[in-house]
Design a protein around this motif. Sequence first.
Motif, PDB file in Angstrom:
ATOM      1  N   THR A   1      21.751 -41.753  45.929  1.00 28.42           N
ATOM      2  CA  THR A   1      22.602 -39.986  46.059  1.00 28.42           C
ATOM      3  C   THR A   1      22.963 -39.165  45.107  1.00 28.42           C
ATOM      4  O   THR A   1      23.641 -40.610  44.947  1.00 28.42           O
ATOM      5  N   ASN A   2      23.464 -37.975  44.472  1.00 30.37           N
ATOM      6  CA  ASN A   2      24.364 -38.287  43.879  1.00 30.37           C
ATOM      7  C   ASN A   2      25.259 -37.876  44.783  1.00 30.37           C
ATOM      8  O   ASN A   2      25.213 -36.683  45.546  1.00 30.37           O
ATOM      9  N   THR A   3      26.513 -37.638  43.979  1.00 36.64           N
ATOM     10  CA  THR A   3      27.916 -36.437  44.428  1.00 36.64           C
ATOM     11  C   THR A   3      28.007 -35.728  42.895  1.00 36.64           C
ATOM     12  O   THR A   3      28.531 -36.691  42.182  1.00 36.64           O
ATOM     13  N   TYR A   4      28.243 -34.887  43.862  1.00 36.59           N
ATOM     14  CA  TYR A   4      28.533 -33.596  42.653  1.00 36.59           C
ATOM     15  C   TYR A   4      30.041 -33.457  42.607  1.00 36.59           C
ATOM     16  O   TYR A   4      30.833 -33.684  43.348  1.00 36.59           O
ATOM     17  N   ARG A   5      30.726 -33.374  41.762  1.00 34.10           N
ATOM     18  CA  ARG A   5      32.378 -33.558  41.844  1.00 34.10           C
ATOM     19  C   ARG A   5      32.358 -31.878  40.978  1.00 34.10           C
ATOM     20  O   ARG A   5      31.937 -31.616  39.706  1.00 34.10           O
ATOM     21  N   ILE A   6      32.492 -30.667  40.984  1.00 35.66           N
ATOM     22  CA  ILE A   6      33.139 -29.703  40.119  1.00 35.66           C
ATOM     23  C   ILE A   6      34.916 -29.455  39.527  1.00 35.66           C
ATOM     24  O   ILE A   6      35.341 -29.695  40.629  1.00 35.66           O
TER      25      ILE A   6
ATOM     26  N   ILE B   1      21.860 -27.297  37.197  1.00 29.42           N
ATOM     27  CA  ILE B   1      22.885 -28.378  36.857  1.00 29.42           C
ATOM     28  C   ILE B   1      22.943 -29.128  35.662  1.00 29.42           C
ATOM     29  O   ILE B   1      23.918 -28.793  35.332  1.00 29.42           O
ATOM     30  N   ALA B   2      21.468 -29.278  34.915  1.00 25.04           N
ATOM     31  CA  ALA B   2      22.209 -29.818  33.185  1.00 25.04           C
ATOM     32  C   ALA B   2      22.841 -28.557  33.224  1.00 25.04           C
ATOM     33  O   ALA B   2      24.313 -29.050  32.045  1.00 25.04           O
ATOM     34  N   ASP B   3      23.020 -27.082  32.738  1.00 23.76           N
ATOM     35  CA  ASP B   3      23.374 -26.391  32.420  1.00 23.76           C
ATOM     36  C   ASP B   3      25.061 -26.534  33.058  1.00 23.76           C
ATOM     37  O   ASP B   3      26.387 -26.597  31.402  1.00 23.76           O
ATOM     38  N   LEU B   4      25.674 -26.923  34.130  1.00 19.71           N
ATOM     39  CA  LEU B   4      26.628 -26.618  34.354  1.00 19.71           C
ATOM     40  C   LEU B   4      27.358 -27.937  33.999  1.00 19.71           C
ATOM     41  O   LEU B   4      28.602 -27.851  33.267  1.00 19.71           O
TER      42      LEU B   4
ATOM     43  N   GLN C   1      26.854 -29.390  31.265  1.00 22.07           N
ATOM     44  CA  GLN C   1      26.769 -29.428  29.807  1.00 22.07           C
ATOM     45  C   GLN C   1      27.910 -29.014  29.495  1.00 22.07           C
ATOM     46  O   GLN C   1      28.673 -29.230  28.856  1.00 22.07           O
ATOM     47  N   ASP C   2      28.348 -27.868  30.299  1.00 22.90           N
ATOM     48  CA  ASP C   2      29.152 -27.232  29.721  1.00 22.90           C
ATOM     49  C   ASP C   2      30.731 -27.148  30.639  1.00 22.90           C
ATOM     50  O   ASP C   2      31.681 -26.916  30.835  1.00 22.90           O
ATOM     51  N   GLY C   3      30.712 -28.430  31.305  1.00 22.15           N
ATOM     52  CA  GLY C   3      31.776 -29.087  31.343  1.00 22.15           C
ATOM     53  C   GLY C   3      32.462 -28.585  33.248  1.00 22.15           C
ATOM     54  O   GLY C   3      33.338 -28.784  34.074  1.00 22.15           O
ATOM     55  N   TYR C   4      31.609 -27.666  34.068  1.00 28.89           N
ATOM     56  CA  TYR C   4      31.782 -27.241  35.181  1.00 28.89           C
ATOM     57  C   TYR C   4      31.608 -28.074  36.372  1.00 28.89           C
ATOM     58  O   TYR C   4      32.054 -28.235  37.423  1.00 28.89           O
ATOM     59  N   LEU C   5      30.169 -28.962  35.926  1.00 35.93           N
ATOM     60  CA  LEU C   5      30.242 -30.037  36.679  1.00 35.93           C
ATOM     61  C   LEU C   5      29.977 -31.210  36.433  1.00 35.93           C
ATOM     62  O   LEU C   5      29.679 -31.443  35.611  1.00 35.93           O
ATOM     63  N   SER C   6      29.608 -32.387  36.854  1.00 34.10           N
ATOM     64  CA  SER C   6      29.632 -34.035  37.138  1.00 34.10           C
ATOM     65  C   SER C   6      28.907 -34.621  37.774  1.00 34.10           C
ATOM     66  O   SER C   6      29.163 -33.955  39.168  1.00 34.10           O
ATOM     67  N   HIS C   7      28.092 -35.795  37.866  1.00 35.49           N
ATOM     68  CA  HIS C   7      27.562 -36.568  38.649  1.00 35.49           C
ATOM     69  C   HIS C   7      27.890 -37.883  39.364  1.00 35.49           C
ATOM     70  O   HIS C   7      28.098 -38.143  37.330  1.00 35.49           O
ATOM     71  N   THR C   8      27.534 -38.406  40.063  1.00 34.90           N
ATOM     72  CA  THR C   8      27.876 -39.900  39.953  1.00 34.90           C
ATOM     73  C   THR C   8      26.766 -40.301  41.273  1.00 34.90           C
ATOM     74  O   THR C   8      26.157 -39.090  42.081  1.00 34.90           O
ATOM     75  N   ARG C   9      26.290 -41.352  40.451  1.00 36.88           N
ATOM     76  CA  ARG C   9      24.935 -41.619  41.694  1.00 36.88           C
ATOM     77  C   ARG C   9      25.221 -42.421  42.161  1.00 36.88           C
ATOM     78  O   ARG C   9      26.120 -43.903  41.623  1.00 36.88           O
TER      79      ARG C   9
END
Length: 117
Positions: free
Chosen positions: A67-72, A50-53, A55-63
């Motif tokens: 709960t984390n909500t991920y955005r691709i 998840i950290a890799d993704l 860092q390279d801009g494929y994924l972000s999250h909000t807390r």
Amino acid sequence: MGGVPESHTGWTFLTNHARVLAAIADDPNVRIRDIAAHCRLTERAVQKIIADLEQDGYLSHTREGRTNTYRIEPGKVLRHPAEAGLPVASLLSLLVEDEARRERADGSVSGGNPTAH
């Protein structure tokens, strides 16, 4: 907390990064523990992926609370030169569609849409 998943020997068609991203595409609120169990990885490995993704801009999250909500980022292109120009959404649409089809065959409820996250 579960133990280390049983290991896999030999090669596979998909990377662990693709598997983790597909699990998140299926459920943007999925827990790391559940991703690890589904992908047969350790929680630590999932955190690193998840950290890799991110860092390279494929994924972000909000807390949100606990709960984390991920955005691709569906328009982000795949990294390998052989897939130059192919957006991540194209890959995920195949993976999530296949997962939904397998769940329907088992009588389970299917998941989400990777391009909607």
